[in-house]
Design an enzyme around this catalytic site. Structure first.
Site, PDB file in Angstrom:
ATOM      1  N   ARG A   1      63.407  56.376  55.170  1.00 19.28           N
ATOM      2  CA  ARG A   1      64.359  56.810  54.145  1.00 19.28           C
ATOM      3  C   ARG A   1      64.446  58.320  53.992  1.00 19.28           C
ATOM      4  O   ARG A   1      65.548  58.882  53.988  1.00 19.28           O
ATOM      5  CB  ARG A   1      64.020  56.167  52.796  1.00 19.28           C
ATOM      6  CG  ARG A   1      64.200  54.663  52.786  1.00 19.28           C
ATOM      7  CD  ARG A   1      63.728  54.040  51.497  1.00 19.28           C
ATOM      8  NE  ARG A   1      62.265  54.140  51.402  1.00 19.28           N
ATOM      9  CZ  ARG A   1      61.554  53.749  50.357  1.00 19.28           C
ATOM     10  NH1 ARG A   1      62.176  53.258  49.293  1.00 19.28           N
ATOM     11  NH2 ARG A   1      60.236  53.849  50.358  1.00 19.28           N
TER      12      ARG A   1
ATOM     13  N   CYS B   1      59.556  59.842  50.243  1.00 21.08           N
ATOM     14  CA  CYS B   1      59.463  58.384  50.261  1.00 21.08           C
ATOM     15  C   CYS B   1      57.999  58.053  50.542  1.00 21.08           C
ATOM     16  O   CYS B   1      57.122  58.858  50.241  1.00 21.08           O
ATOM     17  CB  CYS B   1      60.438  57.756  51.257  1.00 21.08           C
ATOM     18  SG  CYS B   1      60.058  58.005  53.001  1.00 21.08           S
TER      19      CYS B   1
ATOM     20  N   ASP C   1      62.906  50.094  50.591  1.00 23.18           N
ATOM     21  CA  ASP C   1      62.307  50.497  51.858  1.00 23.18           C
ATOM     22  C   ASP C   1      62.699  49.514  52.957  1.00 23.18           C
ATOM     23  O   ASP C   1      62.382  48.327  52.876  1.00 23.18           O
ATOM     24  CB  ASP C   1      60.786  50.538  51.706  1.00 23.18           C
ATOM     25  CG  ASP C   1      60.087  51.235  52.855  1.00 23.18           C
ATOM     26  OD1 ASP C   1      60.756  51.542  53.869  1.00 23.18           O
ATOM     27  OD2 ASP C   1      58.879  51.479  52.732  1.00 23.18           O
TER      28      ASP C   1
END
Length: 148
Positions: free
Chosen positions: A15, A9, A117
């Site tokens: 994440r 990520c 996100d």
């Protein structure tokens, strides 16, 4: 042979640590190593407190995590690279063009679902990210286990 999975990520504190933990749990009992890294990693930082809270809320106890920067070496070591957003595939390929054939969206099996996100957003954003990651991880784990 699939024995190293890398999840990517941006900061490697929300994440990808969630996905790393869930995929590692899902593949428990196999010889597959699961790791994570960030395109713009907050190097050395622990998992974001809101990401930890969502994992704990869902009954998970993840291992300690320290963010690390994505490198060409990490990409070379991985047999499968899973990213959160389509643009991240392009970023990975710019860093290591040879990773093109092994880099996919984590949400590939959910109609190429991107995972937004949640960083610095509220609990709802983390819950949404968790649910999308959990569904995506379950789909990947099932396919990986079926191929072994």
């Amino acid at each position: 042979m699939l024995n190293r999975i890398l999840i990517v990520c941006v900061g490697n504190i929300c994440r990808s640590p969630i996905a790393e933990h869930l995929l590692r749990e899902s593949l428990h009992g196999t010889d597959i190593a699961v790791g994570s890294a960030g395109l713009g990693a907050l190097r050395g930082h622990s998992t974001d407190s809101a990401a930890l809270a969502i994992l704990h809320r869902h009954g998970h106890r993840p291992q300690p995590h320290h963010a690390r920067q994505l490198t060409v070496e990490l990409l070379h070591e991985a047999n499968l690279v899973l990213v959160m957003e389509q643009s991240q595939i392009q970023s990975v390929i710019r860093l290591a063009p040879e990773a093109r054939g092994k880099t996919f969206l984590l949400g590939k099996w959910q109609a190429d679902q991107e995972i937004p996100d949640p960083y610095r957003k509220g609990p709802e954003a983390f819950e949404l990210a968790y649910e999308l990651i959990a569904a995506s991880v379950a789909a990947w784990a099932a396919r990986i286990r079926n191929r072994r």
